[in-house]
Design an enzyme around this catalytic site. Structure first.
Site, short mmCIF file in Angstrom:
data_model
loop_
_atom_site.label_atom_id
_atom_site.label_comp_id
_atom_site.label_asym_id
_atom_site.label_seq_id
_atom_site.Cartn_x
_atom_site.Cartn_y
_atom_site.Cartn_z
N LYS A 22 39.50 47.75 43.35
CA LYS A 22 38.12 47.54 43.89
C LYS A 22 37.71 46.04 43.34
O LYS A 22 37.40 45.23 44.21
CB LYS A 22 37.32 48.44 43.67
CG LYS A 22 35.66 48.28 43.79
CD LYS A 22 34.74 49.17 43.47
CE LYS A 22 34.71 49.13 42.18
NZ LYS A 22 33.26 48.18 41.78
N ASN A 23 37.90 45.83 42.22
CA ASN A 23 37.06 44.80 41.36
C ASN A 23 37.92 43.56 41.72
O ASN A 23 37.54 42.28 41.66
CB ASN A 23 36.88 44.93 40.17
CG ASN A 23 35.82 46.02 39.96
OD1 ASN A 23 35.09 46.50 40.85
ND2 ASN A 23 35.57 46.56 38.78
N CYS A 116 25.55 50.27 40.83
CA CYS A 116 25.59 51.04 39.67
C CYS A 116 24.30 50.48 38.82
O CYS A 116 24.21 49.42 38.48
CB CYS A 116 26.66 51.31 38.75
SG CYS A 116 27.93 52.08 39.77
N ARG A 121 21.05 43.94 34.51
CA ARG A 121 21.88 43.28 35.50
C ARG A 121 21.51 42.13 36.16
O ARG A 121 21.41 42.09 37.31
CB ARG A 121 22.71 44.28 36.20
CG ARG A 121 23.38 45.33 35.90
CD ARG A 121 24.24 46.01 36.69
NE ARG A 121 25.46 45.58 36.85
CZ ARG A 121 26.45 46.15 37.65
NH1 ARG A 121 26.28 47.26 38.21
NH2 ARG A 121 27.69 45.63 37.58
N ASP A 305 34.20 49.93 31.66
CA ASP A 305 34.27 50.79 32.92
C ASP A 305 35.15 52.10 32.44
O ASP A 305 35.11 52.95 33.11
CB ASP A 305 34.98 50.26 34.13
CG ASP A 305 33.95 49.28 34.70
OD1 ASP A 305 34.49 48.40 35.46
OD2 ASP A 305 32.73 49.42 34.41
N ARG A 397 32.59 55.12 46.31
CA ARG A 397 32.61 53.66 46.32
C ARG A 397 33.94 53.01 45.69
O ARG A 397 33.98 51.95 45.94
CB ARG A 397 31.30 53.38 45.36
CG ARG A 397 29.98 53.65 46.07
CD ARG A 397 28.74 53.16 45.51
NE ARG A 397 29.17 51.68 45.02
CZ ARG A 397 28.84 51.32 43.85
NH1 ARG A 397 28.18 52.06 43.07
NH2 ARG A 397 29.28 49.91 43.56
C1 EPZ Z 1 31.99 43.25 36.95
O1 EPZ Z 1 30.50 43.47 37.17
C2 EPZ Z 1 32.72 44.69 37.41
N1 EPZ Z 1 32.24 44.83 39.03
C3 EPZ Z 1 31.96 45.85 36.63
O2 EPZ Z 1 32.58 46.86 37.27
C4 EPZ Z 1 32.27 45.56 35.04
O3 EPZ Z 1 31.77 46.86 34.61
C5 EPZ Z 1 31.84 44.32 34.65
O4 EPZ Z 1 32.27 43.18 35.58
C6 EPZ Z 1 32.21 44.04 33.39
O5 EPZ Z 1 33.52 43.88 33.24
C7 EPZ Z 1 33.05 44.22 39.76
O6 EPZ Z 1 34.14 43.41 39.54
C8 EPZ Z 1 32.84 44.23 41.17
P1 EPZ Z 1 29.05 41.07 34.43
P2 EPZ Z 1 29.46 42.20 37.01
O7 EPZ Z 1 28.48 39.81 35.34
O8 EPZ Z 1 30.45 41.04 37.50
C9 EPZ Z 1 25.35 40.23 32.09
C10 EPZ Z 1 32.68 49.30 38.34
O9 EPZ Z 1 32.42 50.62 37.78
N2 EPZ Z 1 25.02 39.36 33.00
O10 EPZ Z 1 30.35 40.48 33.79
O11 EPZ Z 1 28.47 42.62 37.63
C11 EPZ Z 1 25.34 41.62 32.71
O12 EPZ Z 1 23.86 42.21 32.76
C12 EPZ Z 1 31.87 48.05 38.11
O13 EPZ Z 1 33.93 48.89 39.09
C13 EPZ Z 1 23.77 38.39 32.83
O14 EPZ Z 1 22.92 38.29 31.97
O15 EPZ Z 1 29.62 42.04 35.39
C14 EPZ Z 1 26.11 42.69 31.59
O16 EPZ Z 1 25.22 43.05 30.60
C15 EPZ Z 1 30.64 48.40 37.06
N3 EPZ Z 1 23.40 37.51 33.88
C16 EPZ Z 1 27.19 41.36 31.46
O17 EPZ Z 1 26.47 40.22 31.69
C17 EPZ Z 1 24.25 37.33 34.75
O18 EPZ Z 1 23.71 36.30 35.78
C18 EPZ Z 1 28.43 41.48 31.99
O19 EPZ Z 1 28.04 41.46 33.46
C19 EPZ Z 1 25.38 38.02 35.20
C20 EPZ Z 1 25.82 39.02 34.02
#
Ligand code: EPZ
Length: 416
Positions: A22-23, A116, A121, A305, A397
């Site tokens: 998915k990701n 989610c 986020r 995850d 999802r």
């Molecule tokens: C990706 O989400 C994955 N989703 C998530 O999987 C996964 O948990 C996550 O990466 C971490 O590995 C997809 O790839 C579609 P991040 P993403 O931006 O991109 C903070 C699943 O179950 N942050 O790496 O949203 C954020 O709040 C999903 O498949 C900011 O502060 O994750 C978090 O604490 C759930 N500002 C951390 O960074 C920003 O602009 C990591 O988030 C962006 C993120």
């Protein structure tokens, strides 16, 4: 509302071919908007998140059709550059359309994404990266308007290795004049898949998998194709289900390298795990040991995850395990539901202490999110008696035919 019913206590036996990731596929679907082309994605999982991405492409005036595990996309003639709130709210990854829309149309209007509820986020890093490339961004109440006459190459330093912000910056930088460098980039395998797709589209991108990614040019092509790699979190899910229920399972089309910290945790629990070329085999009988401490980190650290899944496998362990969550504030929302099965879990902020119990009993459970829902399925497979999981729509999802595959492995599971 989707409801899953499970009767636990049956060991799992057999093999499963892993679904596409998915990701990995979601950012690729968004990136297909970057230039006029026809894209074919094989091994594309059938998920409601993929449907949501397809609906966004269609809303923008593109054509997209999934035929079994193949997704055909045609972005030759999109005719709009806004995404309405209801489409944005269906999943978090909708925000990844921002970079490609800006690159393609010079403007984009979206609302804050859904997905989610794992904590705050924010998308500040996405917006900062696009501003570094020359975009002007106006945030109103619930909408974000981005404009850029011409994107310019830039040095982008991410304060944390956000997966989504790295992906948005990589895609937008392809259309920028001059060279771009992303520092402290995410290193997840999904970033390497995106690099492979952008190259297939004609971009000069390098460094994916390392903290420094360079984008130096782009000669758009009219056609591109990609095989979506296997889903490493789906793999962790089937491994956890086998530990919870007991049994022996072989996962085919797997990349064990992507799962090192997860496999290490199951080995510490005393499970027999072997990894061959593109297979992972696990055997687990009786109550497992514990992994000790599970500390989530960005890749190549332990994936956040997979934490709910390994937690499910610890519920009947002989001993205690500590989970320390470093990525999301609300990763343990499923823990309260697991208590209904008779589990012993104490949570405080980013910490969770799981003490193994002899027996779990079936119960009525509600799925709080995608990975939490899958963890409840795993835990219920190890419980005596029947469980009923409501809001199971979350699970579809991210999982393609999880219920069917578990049934084929011998689980007593059916969906209402
Ligand atoms: C990706 O989400 C994955 N989703 C998530 O999987 C996964 O948990 C996550 O990466 C971490 O590995 C997809 O790839 C579609 P991040 P993403 O931006 O991109 C903070 C699943 O179950 N942050 O790496 O949203 C954020 O709040 C999903 O498949 C900011 O502060 O994750 C978090 O604490 C759930 N500002 C951390 O960074 C920003 O602009 C990591 O988030 C962006 C993120």
């Amino acid at each position: 509302m989707s409801i899953w019913h499970l009767a636990g206590g049956r060991p799992l036996r057999g093999s499963v071919r892993l679904q596409g990731s998915k990701n990995a596929v979601l950012p690729v679907i968004a990136a297909s908007l970057l230039c006029p082309n026809e894209t074919e994605l094989i091994n594309c999982p059938r998920l409601s998140d993929v449907d949501a991405a397809v609906d966004i492409l269609r809303y923008l005036g593109c054509a997209a059709e999934q035929d079994g595990d193949t997704l055909h996309i045609d972005t030759l003639a999109p005719d709009r550059c806004d995404i309405p709130r209801k489409l944005m709210h269906r999943m978090r990854s909708s925000v990844i359309f921002l970079g490609p829309m800006l690159a393609r149309f010079g403007e984009a209007q979206v609302s804050v994404p859904g997905g989610c509820e794992l904590g705050q986020r924010p998308i500040d890093l996405h917006l900062k990266a696009l501003e570094s490339l020359g975009a002007e961004i106006r945030e109103e109440e619930d909408s974000i308007v981005c404009r850029a006459g011409k994107l310019r190459g830039a040095e982008i330093s991410l304060t944390l290795p956000s997966v989504g912000a790295t992906e948005n910056a990589m895609i937008a930088a392809c259309a920028a004049e001059g060279k771009s460098v992303i520092y402290n980039a995410a290193r997840e395998p999904e970033i390497e898949t995106l690099q492979a797709y952008l190259r297939a589209l004609g971009a000069e991108v390098s460094g994916a998998g390392s903290p420094v990614i360079c984008i130096t040019g782009f000669s758009p092509r009219r056609a591109a194709g990609l095989r979506v790699p296997p889903d490493r979190i789906a793999a962790a899910t089937y491994l956890a289900c086998t530990v919870c229920a007991g049994g022996e399972v072989r996962l085919s089309d797997a990349v064990s390298e992507h799962l090192r910290p997860v496999i290490a945790a199951f080995e510490k629990m005393g499970c027999a795990v072997s990894a061959a070329r593109d297979e992972i085999h696990i055997a687990s009988h009786g109550r497992p040991g514990t992994p000790g401490a599970v500390v989530t980190r960005p890749y190549p650290g332990f994936p956040t995850d997979a934490a709910p899944l390994v937690m499910a496998a610890c519920l009947r362990s002989r001993g205690s395990a500590v989970f320390i969550e470093n990525i999301f504030e609300s990763r343990f929302r499923h823990a309260d539901e697991m208590l209904r099965l008779g589990a012993d879990i104490a949570c405080r902020g980013p910490l969770a202490l799981v003490t193994g119990v002899e027996t779990l009993r079936g119960a009525d459970l509600a799925s709080p999110d995608l990975r939490g829902g899958a963890a409840l399925v795993a835990a219920a497979l190890g419980a005596e008696g029947e469980s009923r999981i409501t809001d199971a729509g979350h699970i579809r999802r991210g999982y393609d035919r999880l219920d069917e595959n578990l049934r084929a492995l011998g689980a007593d599971i059916w969906c209402e």
